[in-house]
Design an enzyme around this catalytic site. Structure first.
Site, short mmCIF file in Angstrom:
data_model
loop_
_atom_site.label_atom_id
_atom_site.label_comp_id
_atom_site.label_asym_id
_atom_site.label_seq_id
_atom_site.Cartn_x
_atom_site.Cartn_y
_atom_site.Cartn_z
N GLU A 16 0.87 -1.16 -0.09
CA GLU A 16 0.03 0.05 0.11
C GLU A 16 0.91 1.31 0.09
OE1 GLU A 16 -3.59 0.25 2.28
OE2 GLU A 16 -2.85 2.06 3.35
N THR A 47 -4.15 4.76 -1.60
CA THR A 47 -5.07 5.30 -0.50
C THR A 47 -5.64 6.61 -1.04
OG1 THR A 47 -3.64 6.75 0.84
CG2 THR A 47 -3.46 4.53 1.60
N ALA A 50 -6.42 9.21 3.35
CA ALA A 50 -6.25 8.48 4.61
C ALA A 50 -5.76 9.37 5.77
CB ALA A 50 -5.35 7.31 4.49
N GLY A 108 -14.53 5.97 5.19
CA GLY A 108 -13.75 7.15 5.39
C GLY A 108 -13.92 7.62 6.78
N ALA A 123 -19.68 2.18 4.34
CA ALA A 123 -19.23 1.52 2.94
C ALA A 123 -19.91 0.62 2.40
CB ALA A 123 -17.90 0.86 3.52
N LYS A 163 -21.56 -6.20 4.65
CA LYS A 163 -20.64 -5.61 3.48
C LYS A 163 -20.31 -6.67 2.53
CE LYS A 163 -17.04 -3.55 5.58
NZ LYS A 163 -16.05 -2.47 6.02
N GLN A 174 -7.33 -3.99 9.16
CA GLN A 174 -6.41 -2.78 9.76
C GLN A 174 -5.27 -3.46 10.42
OE1 GLN A 174 -5.53 0.29 10.36
NE2 GLN A 174 -7.56 1.07 10.82
N GLN A 210 4.67 7.48 14.96
CA GLN A 210 3.83 6.87 13.95
C GLN A 210 2.94 5.92 14.61
OE1 GLN A 210 6.11 3.80 12.08
NE2 GLN A 210 4.49 3.17 10.97
P1 FAD Z 1 -17.91 1.04 7.53
O1 FAD Z 1 -17.71 -0.30 6.85
O2 FAD Z 1 -19.00 1.91 7.21
O3 FAD Z 1 -17.83 0.67 9.03
C1 FAD Z 1 -17.73 1.83 10.01
C2 FAD Z 1 -18.56 1.50 11.24
O4 FAD Z 1 -19.86 1.50 11.10
C3 FAD Z 1 -17.87 0.12 11.94
O5 FAD Z 1 -18.16 0.23 13.33
C4 FAD Z 1 -19.09 -0.85 11.31
O6 FAD Z 1 -19.40 -1.99 12.11
C5 FAD Z 1 -20.43 0.01 11.24
N1 FAD Z 1 -21.31 -0.27 10.00
C6 FAD Z 1 -20.79 -0.79 8.87
N2 FAD Z 1 -21.64 -0.97 8.04
C7 FAD Z 1 -22.96 -0.47 8.77
C8 FAD Z 1 -24.34 -0.26 8.51
N3 FAD Z 1 -24.60 -0.60 7.11
N4 FAD Z 1 -25.18 0.08 9.52
C9 FAD Z 1 -24.56 0.15 10.71
N5 FAD Z 1 -23.23 0.43 10.92
C10 FAD Z 1 -22.52 -0.08 10.11
N6 FAD Z 1 -9.55 6.04 5.07
C11 FAD Z 1 -9.42 7.15 4.20
O7 FAD Z 1 -9.83 8.06 4.21
N7 FAD Z 1 -8.76 6.61 3.09
C12 FAD Z 1 -8.24 5.34 2.70
O8 FAD Z 1 -7.32 5.41 1.66
C13 FAD Z 1 -8.14 4.40 3.74
N8 FAD Z 1 -7.61 3.35 3.54
C14 FAD Z 1 -8.07 2.17 4.46
C15 FAD Z 1 -7.30 0.90 4.38
C16 FAD Z 1 -7.50 -0.06 5.13
C17 FAD Z 1 -7.18 -1.46 4.83
C18 FAD Z 1 -8.31 0.07 6.31
C19 FAD Z 1 -8.52 -1.07 7.18
C20 FAD Z 1 -8.81 1.33 6.50
C21 FAD Z 1 -8.87 2.29 5.63
N9 FAD Z 1 -9.22 3.80 5.68
C22 FAD Z 1 -9.10 4.79 4.64
C23 FAD Z 1 -9.60 4.24 7.20
C24 FAD Z 1 -11.56 3.56 7.07
O9 FAD Z 1 -11.88 4.78 6.34
C25 FAD Z 1 -11.83 4.05 8.41
O10 FAD Z 1 -11.36 2.91 9.26
C26 FAD Z 1 -13.43 4.32 8.53
O11 FAD Z 1 -13.45 4.76 10.04
C27 FAD Z 1 -14.20 3.20 8.45
O12 FAD Z 1 -14.28 2.80 7.24
P2 FAD Z 1 -15.08 1.49 6.66
O13 FAD Z 1 -15.14 1.52 5.39
O14 FAD Z 1 -14.52 0.20 7.47
O15 FAD Z 1 -16.50 2.04 7.32
#
Ligand code: FAD
Length: 289
Positions: A16, A47, A50, A108, A123, A163, A174, A210
């Site tokens: 990444e 990314t 991020a 995000g 997401a 999802k 993560q 970090q």
């Molecule tokens: P979601 O899947 O929406 O989950 C967030 C929270 O909501 C979780 O607690 C989940 O249990 C809950 N949830 C999920 N779906 C639902 C639903 N339908 N109804 C109710 N609750 C729900 N961030 C950036 O800005 N840019 C990046 O490039 C980036 N890259 C990443 C790469 C990786 C491998 C990882 C692990 C994270 C990355 N992130 C990045 C961080 C990420 O955006 C954050 O962790 C963010 O807070 C959650 O994103 P998510 O897609 O997991 O969210």
């Protein structure tokens, strides 16, 4: 190539990178990619904003160049919380024009900079939108130590399964520093019927600031053995870097021995560290029989 197909052949090893800040010298990321592509990773993900930054405007171009200039498959990250559906469509059309096949669909982080539009609350909303309108391979994030906003591990797994049911083809975790968190999560995910490949996200921790930032942002547990290393070498940058590399190699060796689907290395745009780790584990990455 769609990343989900890679897992049929081997233990996947992916990298990444993050794009440069808007005002930074762009040539640096291309030097980094040149060196990372020597590793011949299965894919490189890029990314988008991020950590709350706005360094995403180059994500699509860089992901496209990874394929065209370096012959490596790429994945473009796409956070959706502050997008309208019309903006998401523009981005997805642009990705399609650039020949990108793989998207890491993310909500995000909720930061003071983000203004949720309400079009994509999670997401899963973006995944559904992409599946309904396009033919991309979709990756999604998962959290062995539970997302900081989750009420419980059960709730977390319920939404992760949702999802995947919406169309995520491949998951990346993560970062974690204790493999037991991954094994526990992996087992529960399989019991919950989550049957797509799960890559383990590994971050070589090479400086104290970090890791303090990551702990604050992601709620990652620091195992005693890791804290000992950090305390012993925090004032010796070279020793801490080497200890961080050794720790990551140890984690990866254990994960591969356990049969992990893949390793996703958070390179922090540091080819030296990525090469040291890859050199140590390349013979462990087996071809699946
Ligand atoms: P979601 O899947 O929406 O989950 C967030 C929270 O909501 C979780 O607690 C989940 O249990 C809950 N949830 C999920 N779906 C639902 C639903 N339908 N109804 C109710 N609750 C729900 N961030 C950036 O800005 N840019 C990046 O490039 C980036 N890259 C990443 C790469 C990786 C491998 C990882 C692990 C994270 C990355 N992130 C990045 C961080 C990420 O955006 C954050 O962790 C963010 O807070 C959650 O994103 P998510 O897609 O997991 O969210």
């Amino acid at each position: 190539m769609k990343t989900a197909e890679l897992f049929e052949q081997k233990t996947v090893f992916s990298l990444e990178v993050f794009p440069p800040k808007p005002d930074a010298d762009e040539s640096v990321i291309y030097q980094t990619l040149e060196q990372l592509s020597d590793i011949k990773p299965d894919f490189i993900s890029v990314t988008y904003g991020a950590g709350g930054g706005k360094n995403g405007c180059k994500t699509i171009q860089i992901a496209s160049d990874i394929q065209d200039k370096y012959g490596v498959e790429s994945v473009a990250h796409m956070p959706c919380i502050d997008l309208t559906k019309a903006q998401a469509k523009e981005i997805l059309d642009d990705m399609q024009r650039h020949g990108i096949e793989n998207i890491l669909a993310l909500r995000g982080d909720r930061t003071s900079d983000t203004e949720p539009t309400g079009d994509f609350r999670h997401a899963s909303d973006l995944i559904t939108f992409i599946k309904d309108n396009y033919d991309f391979n979709i990756l999604a994030a998962c959290y062995p130590e539970v997302h900081p906003e989750s009420c419980s591990a059960v709730d977390e797994l319920k939404w992760l399964k949702y999802k995947v049911d919406c169309g995520a083809d491949h998951l990346i975790t993560q970062l974690f520093l204790d493999n037991d968190h991954f094994y526990d999560f992996h087992e529960k995910a399989r019991i919950a019927g989550i049957d797509v490949p799960i890559e383990a996200g590994i971050m070589p921790v090479t400086n104290k600031r970090q890791i303090e930032r990551m702990v604050k942002l992601c709620g990652v547990e620091l195992p005693k053995k890791f804290v000992r290393v950090l305390e012993k070498y925090e004032h010796n940058a070279t020793a801490l870097r080497d200890a961080g590399i050794a720790y990551a190699i140890d984690q990866i060796t254990d994960l591969i021995a356990d049969g992990v689907d893949g390793i996703h290395l958070y390179t922090m745009n540091n080819p030296y560290i990525a090469h040291r780790i890859y050199d140590a584990v390349q013979n462990l990455i087996s071809v699946r029989v």
